[in-house]
Scaffold this active site. Structure first.
Site, PDB file in Angstrom:
ATOM      1  N   ASP A 161      -0.169  -7.670   1.239  1.00 54.91           N
ATOM      2  CA  ASP A 161       1.019  -6.091   1.289  1.00 54.91           C
ATOM      3  C   ASP A 161       1.986  -5.627   2.134  1.00 54.91           C
ATOM      4  O   ASP A 161       2.889  -4.973   2.625  1.00 54.91           O
ATOM      5  CB  ASP A 161       0.239  -5.607   2.929  1.00 54.91           C
ATOM      6  CG  ASP A 161      -0.262  -3.628   2.232  1.00 54.91           C
ATOM      7  OD1 ASP A 161       0.116  -3.485   1.639  1.00 54.91           O
ATOM      8  OD2 ASP A 161      -0.700  -3.391   3.748  1.00 54.91           O
ATOM      9  N   HIS A 207       0.762  -1.619  -0.145  1.00 56.68           N
ATOM     10  CA  HIS A 207      -0.130   0.247   0.118  1.00 56.68           C
ATOM     11  C   HIS A 207       0.376   0.796  -0.121  1.00 56.68           C
ATOM     12  O   HIS A 207       0.164   2.154   0.302  1.00 56.68           O
ATOM     13  CB  HIS A 207      -0.873   0.357   0.892  1.00 56.68           C
ATOM     14  CG  HIS A 207      -0.056   0.252   2.927  1.00 56.68           C
ATOM     15  ND1 HIS A 207      -0.237  -0.721   3.190  1.00 56.68           N
ATOM     16  CD2 HIS A 207       0.045   1.130   3.293  1.00 56.68           C
ATOM     17  CE1 HIS A 207       0.583  -0.241   5.054  1.00 56.68           C
ATOM     18  NE2 HIS A 207       1.049   1.305   4.900  1.00 56.68           N
ATOM     19  N   SER A 226       4.160   2.558   8.007  1.00 54.22           N
ATOM     20  CA  SER A 226       4.417   2.134   7.052  1.00 54.22           C
ATOM     21  C   SER A 226       5.532   1.341   6.448  1.00 54.22           C
ATOM     22  O   SER A 226       6.281   2.033   5.160  1.00 54.22           O
ATOM     23  CB  SER A 226       2.967   2.007   6.379  1.00 54.22           C
ATOM     24  OG  SER A 226       2.215   2.209   6.755  1.00 54.22           O
TER      25      SER A 226
END
Length: 519
Positions: free
Chosen positions: A168, A138, A246
Site C-alpha cells: 500500500d 489507496h 493516510s
C-alpha cells in the site's frame, strides 16, 4: 496440509511462488542506508541532506514534542486525488423514463444529470528535496489528477512514479526544488512504549499533529479481502489517525520518519484507539525501487509459514476439528521456542529449501534481527532485493542452525524486473520440463507454470501446473523463449498484439488460452 485449513490457520505465504505473498529484498535500507541519504552520487536515490543521528541519545524525559513537530509538519503535504467523470458510463446507466416507455424524450426539456468527478484526499511525506513524495497506494489509486499542497500553501500538480499495492505504498513527484524533507529514522529500533507523532491532514485539516506511543510492532491486520499478496507488518500506535491521515508521517521524538500512516482499527470509520503505519524499513525500500526501476524488486524466500504463537492459539481453541488438531500437535512437537515463524511447507522452487532449511524448522532471525512472528519475517525479507544474501537462523527441535540464503524473485532469478518485463506482466513463474517429466508426459519440450501472482495468466484462467507448449505458433522450450515472445510484442518487434497459448494440464487435458497484452 489441507488447503481449507490453511485459511483457518492464517498461514502466511512467505514469498511462496504461486501465492503472491512475496517477501521482499534488500538490506540496503538499514544495513546500507547510503542509498537513501548518502551524498555519494553513485548510490544516492533520493536527494536529502545528510543528517547524522546519535542513536545513543535518549529522548527527552519531559516528552517535549515541539522540535519534532515543527520539523515534521513542513515535510508533510496534502494530496487531492481526482478521478474524472466517465460521461459514457453515466449515459449508459441513466435511462430517461419517457424514452423507455414511449420512445421519445420529454419534449426536449428533460436534462440528463451530468456525471461528477470523484475527489479524495490524503497525505504524503516529502522524502527528497527535488520533490519525491511517499504516500499510500489507496490515496492515489484510480486518480486521473493529483494536486499537492505544501505546508506553506503552495500547490503543485503531481505525477505518479509507481505503486505497490502489496505494501500500500506509492511514489509521486512534483516539480519543485529545495523542499523540506523528513530524515529517515530506523523503524527497527523503535520500542514498544516509545513516543511517536502522527502528522497529516485528517478531514482536510492541514498540518495536524497527534501523539501516542508504539503499542505493538509486526502487527498484521488483514487489510482488504484476504489478499495473500499483502505484506503486513505494521507499527501499531495509539496516536489519533483519521480519514485524510493516510500517507502521512509517523515520526519519533527526534523528528525522524519511522513509518507511513496507513490504516485505523475502527467500526465507525473514524479513530477508535489504534492506528497502523508501514515501517519505513519497508516503505523506504519500496519507494527506492519505484524510483530506480518503476516496480518493486521483491525477493522471495520460498516458504509457507505459520507463527508459533498462532499454532498455540489454534490448539487452545475449542472448535478445532480433531483431524487438524492432531496436525497442530505434530507441529508443536517440533517447536522448542516460544516465538518465531514455523516452516510448514516450501514453494516449488525454494531458495530456503536449497540452502538446507527443513519443514518443521522455526525461523528465529534474519541477518541477526529477531523474528517473533510470521509478520515479522515478512518485514525482514521485505527489506531485501533478489540477489541479496541473508543469514537465516532456525531452531530445529531445540538446536540452532544458520543458513546462508541467496534470495531470488518470483521468477526464480536475480535479474532486475522492469514494468515492461514480460514475466512481470504475465504474473507467472516458469521452469523448463525435466527429462523425467518429458518422458512422463510424452513430449519433447515445454515449460511448466510453477506459480501465479496477479497478472495476465491468472486473469485468463490459467492454473498452476499448466504445461505451455506453443505460443503464437512458436515452440516454447525454456522460460526465456516465452519472455522473448512477450518482449517482442511489448516493444513492437512482432505483429501480434497478444498471446495464443496451447498446452495441457498433467491430467492430459489440452487447453487453449488467448491473452491480449494491449489491455
Amino acid at each position: 496440509m489441507n488447503t481449507i485449513w490453511k485459511g483457518v490457520l492464517g498461514v502466511a505465504l512467505v514469498a511462496a511462488v504461486g501465492s503472491g505473498a512475496a517477501i521482499g529484498t534488500s538490506a540496503y535500507m538499514m544495513n546500507h542506508q547510503q542509498y537513501l541519504v548518502s551524498g555519494d552520487s553513485t548510490s544516492n536515490v533520493f536527494s536529502q541532506p545528510v543528517r547524522m543521528v546519535n542513536y545513543a541519545s535518549v529522548a527527552a524525559e519531559n516528552t517535549d514534542f515541539t522540535m519534532a513537530a515543527e520539523s515534521a509538519v513542513h515535510g508533510v503535504v496534502h494530496i487531492m486525488a481526482t478521478q474524472n467523470a466517465d460521461e459514457s458510463a453515466s449515459q449508459r446507466q441513466y435511462i430517461d423514463p419517457f424514452e423507455y416507455f414511449f420512445g421519445f424524450g420529454g419534449g426536449g426539456s428533460f436534462q440528463r444529470p451530468k456525471a461528477q468527478p470523484r475527489v479524495g484526499a490524503g497525505s504524503g511525506v516529502i522524502i527528497s528535496t527535488d520533490g519525491y513524495i511517499i504516500t499510500n497506494n489507496h490515496v492515489i489509486e484510480g486518480a486521473d489528477e493529483l494536486e499537492v499542497t505544501l505546508n506553506d500553501n503552495r500547490k503543485f500538480d503531481a505525477k505518479l512514479i509507481g505503486t505497490d499495492p502489496a505494501t500500500d505504498i506509492a511514489l509521486i513527484k512534483i516539480d519543485a526544488k529545495d523542499l523540506p524533507t523528513i530524515p529517515f529514522g530506523d523503524s527497527e529500533k523503535l520500542k514498544v512504549g516509545e513516543w511517536v507523532l502522527a502528522v497529516g491532514n485528517p478531514f482536510n485539516l492541514t498540518s495536524t499533529v497527534t501523539a501516542g506511543i508504539v503499542s505493538a510492532k509486526g502487527r498484521g491486520i488483514s487489510l482488504g479481502s484476504g489478499d495473500k499478496s499483502k505484506i503486513e507488518s505494521f507499527i501499531q500506535t495509539d496516536a489519533a489517525v483519521n480519514p485524510g491521515n493516510s500517507g502521512g508521517a509517523l515520526v519519533n521524538t527526534k523528528g525522524e520518519l519511522v513509518g507511513i500512516n496507513t490504516a485505523i482499527y475502527s467500526e465507525t470509520g473514524s479513530y477508535a484507539g489504534y492506528s497502523f503505519a508501514v515501517p519505513i524499513s519497508i516503505a523506504g525500500k519500496v519507494a527506492s525501487d519505484l524510483k530506480q526501476y518503476g516496480t518493486v524488486q521483491r525477493a522471495v524466500l520460498g516458504v509457507q509459514i505459520i507463527g508459533v504463537g498462532d499454532i498455540m492459539d489454534q490448539l487452545s481453541m475449542p472448535n478445532v476439528p480433531d483431524k487438524y488438531k492432531e496436525e497442530l500437535k505434530g507441529m508443536k512437537e517440533n517447536i522448542k521456542v516460544s516465538e518465531g515463524a514455523y516452516v510448514a511447507e516450501f514453494a516449488d522452487r525454494s531458495v530456503a529449501k536449497e540452502a538446507g532449511i527443513e519443514v518443521g524448522d522455526v525461523i528465529i532471525s534474519v541477518n541477526g534481527v529477531k523474528v517473533k512472528s510470521a509478520n515479522a519475517l515478512q518485514e525482514q525479507i521485505g527489506k531485501y532485493r533478489p540477489g541479496d544474501k541473508v543469514t537465516v537462523k532456525v531452531n530445529r527441535k531445540g538446536t540452532e542452525k544458520s543458513f546462508e540464503v541467496q534470495l531470488k524473485n518470483a521468477q526464480g532469478s536475480t535479474k532486475v524486473v522492469t514494468p515492461s518485463d514480460g514475466t512481470e506482466l504475465l504474473g507467472g513463474a516458469f521452469k523448463a520440463l525435466t527429462d523425467k517429466e518429458k518422458r512422463e508426459y510424452g513430449v519433447s519440450y515445454g515449460i511448466e507454470v510453477t506459480g501465479l501472482t496477479n497478472g495476465k495468466l491468472k486473469d485468463a484462467g490459467i492454473k498452476k501446473g499448466f504445461i505451455i507448449m506453443v505460443v503464437n505458433n512458436q515452440r516454447v522450450k525454456t522460460p526465456e523463449d516465452l519472455e522473448k515472445i512477450v518482449d517482442d510484442i511489448l516493444h513492437g518487434r512482432a505483429e501480434d498484439q497478444g498471446l495464443f497459448i496451447k498446452g495441457f494440464y498433467p491430467n492430459g487435458r489440452t487447453k487453449y488460452y488467448a491473452i491480449d497484452l494491449a489491455e
